[in-house]
Design a protein around this motif. Structure first.
Motif, PDB file in Angstrom:
ATOM      1  N   GLU A  38       6.439 -14.462   7.427  1.00  0.00           N
ATOM      2  CA  GLU A  38       6.662 -13.150   8.041  1.00  0.00           C
ATOM      3  C   GLU A  38       5.645 -12.896   9.160  1.00  0.00           C
ATOM      4  OE1 GLU A  38       7.437 -10.076   5.199  1.00  0.00           O
ATOM      5  OE2 GLU A  38       7.559  -8.511   6.732  1.00  0.00           O
ATOM      6  N   LEU A  39       4.411 -13.341   8.931  1.00  0.00           N
ATOM      7  CA  LEU A  39       3.395 -13.237   9.975  1.00  0.00           C
ATOM      8  C   LEU A  39       3.829 -14.026  11.197  1.00  0.00           C
ATOM      9  CD1 LEU A  39       0.556 -12.452  10.967  1.00  0.00           C
ATOM     10  CD2 LEU A  39      -0.352 -14.415   9.735  1.00  0.00           C
ATOM     11  N   SER A  40       4.338 -15.230  10.939  1.00  0.00           N
ATOM     12  CA  SER A  40       4.775 -16.096  12.028  1.00  0.00           C
ATOM     13  C   SER A  40       5.873 -15.440  12.859  1.00  0.00           C
ATOM     14  CB  SER A  40       5.262 -17.421  11.439  1.00  0.00           C
ATOM     15  OG  SER A  40       5.827 -18.207  12.438  1.00  0.00           O
ATOM     16  N   SER A  46       0.801  -1.242   0.000  1.00  0.00           N
ATOM     17  CA  SER A  46       0.000   0.000   0.000  1.00  0.00           C
ATOM     18  C   SER A  46       0.823   1.276   0.000  1.00  0.00           C
ATOM     19  CB  SER A  46      -0.976   0.054   1.199  1.00  0.00           C
ATOM     20  OG  SER A  46      -1.901  -0.983   1.120  1.00  0.00           O
ATOM     21  N   MET A  47       2.131   1.184  -0.284  1.00  0.00           N
ATOM     22  CA  MET A  47       2.925   2.419  -0.249  1.00  0.00           C
ATOM     23  C   MET A  47       2.447   3.412  -1.305  1.00  0.00           C
ATOM     24  SD  MET A  47       6.477   1.136  -1.869  1.00  0.00           S
ATOM     25  CE  MET A  47       6.559   0.723  -3.604  1.00  0.00           C
ATOM     26  N   THR A  48       1.746   2.939  -2.331  1.00  0.00           N
ATOM     27  CA  THR A  48       1.195   3.871  -3.313  1.00  0.00           C
ATOM     28  C   THR A  48       0.055   4.712  -2.726  1.00  0.00           C
ATOM     29  OG1 THR A  48      -0.226   2.090  -4.086  1.00  0.00           O
ATOM     30  CG2 THR A  48       1.757   2.509  -5.373  1.00  0.00           C
ATOM     31  N   MET A  49      -0.428   4.343  -1.537  1.00  0.00           N
ATOM     32  CA  MET A  49      -1.512   5.104  -0.904  1.00  0.00           C
ATOM     33  C   MET A  49      -0.990   6.062   0.157  1.00  0.00           C
ATOM     34  SD  MET A  49      -3.888   1.793  -0.473  1.00  0.00           S
ATOM     35  CE  MET A  49      -5.404   2.448   0.096  1.00  0.00           C
ATOM     36  N   GLY A  50       0.321   6.192   0.272  1.00  0.00           N
ATOM     37  CA  GLY A  50       0.881   7.054   1.306  1.00  0.00           C
ATOM     38  C   GLY A  50       1.355   6.201   2.462  1.00  0.00           C
ATOM     39  N   SER A  51       1.392   6.790   3.677  1.00  0.00           N
ATOM     40  CA  SER A  51       1.962   5.999   4.758  1.00  0.00           C
ATOM     41  C   SER A  51       0.870   5.319   5.565  1.00  0.00           C
ATOM     42  CB  SER A  51       2.864   6.864   5.637  1.00  0.00           C
ATOM     43  OG  SER A  51       2.129   7.523   6.608  1.00  0.00           O
ATOM     44  N   VAL A  52       1.032   4.010   5.730  1.00  0.00           N
ATOM     45  CA  VAL A  52       0.129   3.229   6.566  1.00  0.00           C
ATOM     46  C   VAL A  52       1.007   2.457   7.550  1.00  0.00           C
ATOM     47  CG1 VAL A  52      -1.592   3.032   4.718  1.00  0.00           C
ATOM     48  CG2 VAL A  52       0.082   1.201   5.032  1.00  0.00           C
ATOM     49  N   ILE A  53       0.392   1.854   8.565  1.00  0.00           N
ATOM     50  CA  ILE A  53       1.167   1.231   9.633  1.00  0.00           C
ATOM     51  C   ILE A  53       1.194  -0.286   9.428  1.00  0.00           C
ATOM     52  CG2 ILE A  53       1.459   1.102  12.140  1.00  0.00           C
ATOM     53  CD1 ILE A  53      -0.628   3.507  12.218  1.00  0.00           C
ATOM     54  N   SER A  54       2.290  -0.768   8.869  1.00  0.00           N
ATOM     55  CA  SER A  54       2.403  -2.199   8.560  1.00  0.00           C
ATOM     56  C   SER A  54       2.451  -3.012   9.852  1.00  0.00           C
ATOM     57  CB  SER A  54       3.671  -2.451   7.742  1.00  0.00           C
ATOM     58  OG  SER A  54       4.794  -2.201   8.572  1.00  0.00           O
ATOM     59  N   LEU A  55       2.308  -4.316   9.729  1.00  0.00           N
ATOM     60  CA  LEU A  55       2.256  -5.180  10.910  1.00  0.00           C
ATOM     61  C   LEU A  55       3.474  -5.008  11.817  1.00  0.00           C
ATOM     62  CD1 LEU A  55       0.817  -7.396  12.516  1.00  0.00           C
ATOM     63  CD2 LEU A  55       1.966  -9.087  11.070  1.00  0.00           C
ATOM     64  N   ALA A  67       2.371 -16.837  -0.682  1.00  0.00           N
ATOM     65  CA  ALA A  67       1.609 -17.153   0.533  1.00  0.00           C
ATOM     66  C   ALA A  67       2.546 -17.661   1.622  1.00  0.00           C
ATOM     67  CB  ALA A  67       0.528 -18.179   0.221  1.00  0.00           C
ATOM     68  N   GLU A  68       3.512 -18.483   1.214  1.00  0.00           N
ATOM     69  CA  GLU A  68       4.491 -19.003   2.181  1.00  0.00           C
ATOM     70  C   GLU A  68       5.298 -17.870   2.810  1.00  0.00           C
ATOM     71  OE1 GLU A  68       6.719 -21.964   0.013  1.00  0.00           O
ATOM     72  OE2 GLU A  68       5.082 -23.389   0.419  1.00  0.00           O
ATOM     73  N   ALA A  69       5.768 -16.954   1.951  1.00  0.00           N
ATOM     74  CA  ALA A  69       6.565 -15.834   2.460  1.00  0.00           C
ATOM     75  C   ALA A  69       5.741 -14.974   3.419  1.00  0.00           C
ATOM     76  CB  ALA A  69       7.081 -14.991   1.296  1.00  0.00           C
TER      77      ALA A  69
END
Ligand SMILES: *[C@@H]1O[C@H](CO)[C@@H](O)[C@H](O)[C@H]1NC(C)=O
Ligand SMILES: *[C@@H]1O[C@H](CO)[C@@H](O)[C@H](O)[C@H]1NC(C)=O
Ligand SMILES: *[C@@H]1O[C@H](CO)[C@@H](O)[C@H](O)[C@H]1NC(C)=O
Ligand SMILES: *[C@@H]1O[C@H](CO)[C@@H](O)[C@H](O)[C@H]1NC(C)=O
Length: 360
Positions: free
Chosen positions: A201-203, A122-131, A195-197
């Motif tokens: 990263e979620l893990s 979503s960097m094309t939408m400006g700044s958001v707070i990633s996980l 999906a694995e990646a």
């Protein structure tokens, strides 16, 4: 059957109390605290002051919420708002961006519209707070809680009892993998590798969360990405779902479910993880009694980005629509699906148990 009756009983109570939370008398909540990580499906105002186009703090968003537009990406309550009520909390969990006047011991909502597991999403939408940044924010709150309780040990013991809700990943597809003109991920990863990646990263974020004392986790899978009105309009499928997008949700969800098995095994001594299957409800007339007549068009007139056009009049009957804007469900749909994942008889929808049993 017994389960079904209970579901409708709870649903009636919630309908009655929907807009009167502040007047309701509840007993003690089933968990002392709730921490929320995620994207626009759970955001309750964290993006309001960020330089991003992913915002919803204007009308008609919030038209059915007691205090009007708040930064929630729906007409009323989000799914986690409804879970918050089902858990018996007297107030909704405050956004990290504004905890002033709130008791952070009850929990904080870090979710941010547009956020993904990956930092570039979503960097094309400006700044958001990633996980990852949401976790950084959580560490700030943990240290504030440690100050309140007197030590980091006491804070960790307290944080052991809380519920941790993580609902993220849709944007890693919608605002990343599905946009190869802006993001390279599609060139780098096959659908399965991607999906694995993501799940890996979620893990690793969940392991960091475990380090801060988290023990009870609700992990929510992806919904039918190819059935949003935006996907349908963009692909010109004349109202039907885009199967090649839905496939990604199924692949991701299967991996997330395996992660739940792995983590329950790894932390069997101290933690519990559950998986919520957001595709298990289908999209309309799930029981022939749900009354959702429109599942492929948004209730509010939309602007180019797929969000609601400011100040325009939404559809007449919001309970007939699955989608509020081109991406996000209505409160009615949230109510319909959330009650089923809170108290479910079915291992296909909540695995290996439902939220009610997780917190019991
Ligand atoms: C912050 O939250 C408080 C209490 O919930 C509310 O009264 C206030 O308007 C909020 N401030 C901002 C800037 O949103
Ligand atoms: C699109 O859907 C409508 C209504 O279901 C149908 O009448 C029409 O023939 C379809 N058009 C195409 C090109 O498939
Ligand atoms: C989620 O539910 C759908 C529909 O019932 C089912 O086909 C799918 O296998 C489930 N996903 C997982 C990961 O259990
Ligand atoms: C809105 O739709 C729901 C579900 O179909 C229906 O039960 C309700 O009566 C409708 N309300 C109005 C005001 O038409």
């Amino acid at each position: 059957m017994a389960c079904e009756i209970k579901t409708w009983f709870v649903m009636t109570i919630l309908f009655l109390s929907a807009n009167y939370l502040q007047h309701c008398v509840y007993g003690k909540s089933q968990v002392p605290c709730l921490f929320i990580f995620g994207d626009s499906l759970s955001d309750s105002g964290n993006n309001n002051n960020l330089p991003t186009s992913a915002k919803s703090n204007y009308k008609p968003y919030g038209i059915d919420f007691p205090t009007g537009p708040t930064g929630r990406f729906t007409n009323g309550r989000t799914s986690i708002d409804i879970i918050t009520q089902l858990l018996g909390f007297k107030k909704f969990i405050p956004p990290f961006a504004n905890t002033s006047g709130s008791d952070i011991l009850k929990g904080v909502n870090y979710a941010s519209g547009g956020a993904g597991i990956r930092i570039e999403t979503s960097m094309t939408m400006g700044s958001v707070i990633s996980l990852g940044l949401q976790l950084t924010n959580h560490r700030v709150i943990v240290s504030q809680i440690a100050t309140k309780l007197g030590s980091l040990d006491k804070a960790q013991q307290y944080l052991n009892k809380c519920l941790y809700y993580v609902n993220i990943g849709s944007n890693d597809y919608i605002n990343n993998y599905f946009l190869p003109q802006f993001y390279p991920t599609r060139l780098i990863y096959s659908p399965k590798q991607y999906a694995e990646a993501l799940v890996e990263e979620l893990s690793s974020n969940l392991l960091s969360l475990h380090d801060t004392g988290a023990r009870k986790y609700v992990l929510v899978g992806l919904g039918l990405l190819g059935c949003t009105p935006n996907a349908i309009f963009t692909h010109g499928t004349n109202g039907s779902c885009v199967d090649e997008e839905n496939i990604h949700a199924f692949i991701f969800n299967a991996k997330l479910k395996s992660l739940v098995d792995n983590l329950n095994y790894k932390f069997s001594a101290d933690s519990k993880f559950i998986f919520i299957n957001s595709t298990s409800h289908g999209l309309q007339n799930a029981d022939g009694i749900s009354g959702f007549g429109v599942s492929n068009a948004p209730c509010c007139p939309s602007r180019l980005t797929g969000g609601c056009s400011p100040n325009e009049r939404p559809c007449y009957n919001r309970s007939e629509y699955v989608f509020w804007d081109e991406f996000h469900p209505t409160e009615a749909w949230n109510l319909f699906t959330t009650i089923r994942s809170y108290n479910s008889c079915n291992l296909v929808s909540t695995y290996p148990m439902d939220i009610k049993h997780l917190v019991d």
